[in-house]
Design a protein around this motif. Sequence first.
Motif, mmCIF file in Angstrom:
data_model
loop_
_atom_site.group_PDB
_atom_site.id
_atom_site.type_symbol
_atom_site.label_atom_id
_atom_site.label_comp_id
_atom_site.label_asym_id
_atom_site.label_seq_id
_atom_site.Cartn_x
_atom_site.Cartn_y
_atom_site.Cartn_z
ATOM 1 N N VAL A 166 2.137 -7.590 4.177
ATOM 2 C CA VAL A 166 1.713 -6.250 3.744
ATOM 3 C C VAL A 166 2.815 -5.261 4.086
ATOM 4 C CG1 VAL A 166 -0.071 -4.463 3.969
ATOM 5 C CG2 VAL A 166 -0.695 -6.877 4.295
ATOM 6 N N LEU A 221 -6.180 1.994 1.628
ATOM 7 C CA LEU A 221 -5.152 1.141 2.278
ATOM 8 C C LEU A 221 -5.814 0.143 3.240
ATOM 9 C CD1 LEU A 221 -1.791 2.302 3.763
ATOM 10 C CD2 LEU A 221 -3.499 1.429 5.352
ATOM 11 N N THR A 222 -6.760 0.624 4.035
ATOM 12 C CA THR A 222 -7.429 -0.249 5.014
ATOM 13 C C THR A 222 -8.272 -1.300 4.295
ATOM 14 O OG1 THR A 222 -7.595 1.699 6.433
ATOM 15 C CG2 THR A 222 -8.940 -0.203 7.052
ATOM 16 N N SER A 262 -0.901 -0.396 11.242
ATOM 17 C CA SER A 262 0.014 -1.474 10.846
ATOM 18 C C SER A 262 0.641 -2.134 12.075
ATOM 19 C CB SER A 262 1.132 -0.935 9.946
ATOM 20 O OG SER A 262 0.596 -0.170 8.900
ATOM 21 N N THR A 276 -6.243 -3.954 2.489
ATOM 22 C CA THR A 276 -5.665 -4.881 3.473
ATOM 23 C C THR A 276 -6.726 -5.882 3.932
ATOM 24 O OG1 THR A 276 -4.155 -3.123 4.176
ATOM 25 C CG2 THR A 276 -4.372 -5.019 5.651
ATOM 26 N N ASN A 310 3.158 -1.368 4.206
ATOM 27 C CA ASN A 310 2.421 -0.105 4.143
ATOM 28 C C ASN A 310 3.400 1.062 4.142
ATOM 29 O OD1 ASN A 310 -0.194 -1.086 4.036
ATOM 30 N ND2 ASN A 310 -0.362 -1.265 6.265
ATOM 31 N N ASN A 334 0.867 -1.185 0.000
ATOM 32 C CA ASN A 334 0.000 0.000 0.000
ATOM 33 C C ASN A 334 0.902 1.232 0.000
ATOM 34 O OD1 ASN A 334 -2.835 -0.856 0.168
ATOM 35 N ND2 ASN A 334 -2.252 -1.780 2.132
ATOM 36 N N ASN A 335 1.252 1.659 -1.219
ATOM 37 C CA ASN A 335 2.185 2.784 -1.344
ATOM 38 C C ASN A 335 1.508 4.057 -1.851
ATOM 39 O OD1 ASN A 335 4.901 4.140 -2.182
ATOM 40 N ND2 ASN A 335 3.738 3.938 -4.092
ATOM 41 N N ASN A 394 -5.037 7.659 1.219
ATOM 42 C CA ASN A 394 -3.991 7.354 2.214
ATOM 43 C C ASN A 394 -4.487 6.413 3.306
ATOM 44 O OD1 ASN A 394 -2.818 9.372 0.724
ATOM 45 N ND2 ASN A 394 -2.215 10.651 2.442
ATOM 46 N N THR A 430 5.973 -1.371 8.086
ATOM 47 C CA THR A 430 5.615 0.010 7.731
ATOM 48 C C THR A 430 6.886 0.751 7.358
ATOM 49 O OG1 THR A 430 3.958 -0.109 9.459
ATOM 50 C CG2 THR A 430 4.312 2.037 8.460
ATOM 51 N N VAL A 471 -1.712 5.200 9.451
ATOM 52 C CA VAL A 471 -1.096 4.053 8.758
ATOM 53 C C VAL A 471 -0.146 3.317 9.709
ATOM 54 C CG1 VAL A 471 0.416 3.341 6.843
ATOM 55 C CG2 VAL A 471 -1.320 5.103 6.463
#
Length: 256
Positions: free
Chosen positions: A135, A112-113, A164, A116, A137, A83-84, A108, A180, A160
């Motif tokens: 993952v 991402l959530t 994470s 995941t 992140n 998740n970039n 952002n 992360t 984030v």
Amino acid sequence: MKPTALITGASGGIGYELSLLFSKAGYDLIVVARSEDKLLELKNELNGHPVTIIPQDLSEPGAAQVVFDKVKELGLTITVLVNNAGFGLNGSFEELPLLDQQKMLQVNVNALTELTHLFLPEIKAARFRSIPKGVLNVASTAAFLPGPKMAVYYASKAYVLSFSEALVEELKETSVTISTLCPGATDTNFFKAAQAENTKLVKQTMSPESVAKSGFLGFVKGKRVVVPGAMNQGMAYASKLLPRSLAAKAAHYVDS
Ligand SMILES: NC(=O)c1ccc[n+]([C@@H]2O[C@H](COP(=O)([O-])OP(=O)(O)OC[C@H]3O[C@@H](n4cnc5c(N)ncnc54)[C@H](OP(=O)(O)O)[C@@H]3O)[C@@H](O)[C@H]2O)c1
């Protein structure tokens, strides 16, 4: 079946470099971003390596589900989710348009959530001997402190990191790695997109290649938090010692 990494924001900057590293390590790629032309350039550069392109604007509500459905339609299963994709907006909270800040949160935080949540079951179920799964992140050193003039961006990155690190604990009995990556200022399109090209932050940047390398190696080693560069590590450490009010002042100074 080969291990597959799905990488968001692969059309440029850190995500592009991470894509090169995951492909070199033997992962097939699924790459997501809005700029289909740049994703095609990446595919061409990889010259025959399996790359599936999913052009998608992740600021649209429901975009994560669209990406997941597309991956399933293609009969693919992923081993690593990166998740970039993300962006910042420079300006006071009051003056920046609310809609733009909501779109930033959508990319952002929400995408991402959701990605995941959607992909975690198959990542957990993936069976590859000695190939890391999990993952990665991409947060920021912004995750460590409040950021006046980029308030929502800094808060999104704090989310984030917190999210994470909580998952690391929830998944500690599994072989799923949750890492992360917390870069400091990096020489990408980020500052132009954020309209922050004239801030002090841009004066000392790292290259996206070295940031991506740190993130990739950190993930492979199973590190929970990766801060690339000695200066950024010092800043991350100092932010833990400073009272939050002083940390906010320091962030305000470097972001102006
Ligand atoms: N550069 C820095 O100083 C820095 C520092 C700390 C953390 N970060 C974080 O690193 C990550 C990568 O940023 P970068 O520095 O590599 O910047 P970048 O060069 O601007 O790349 C951002 C990537 O995110 C994608 N993206 C942006 N908005 C999107 C959307 N609505 N839907 C889908 N994809 C979207 C972009 O693709 P399209 O435009 O093609 O959609 C691009 O591939 C971000 O999460 C950023 O917050 C950057």
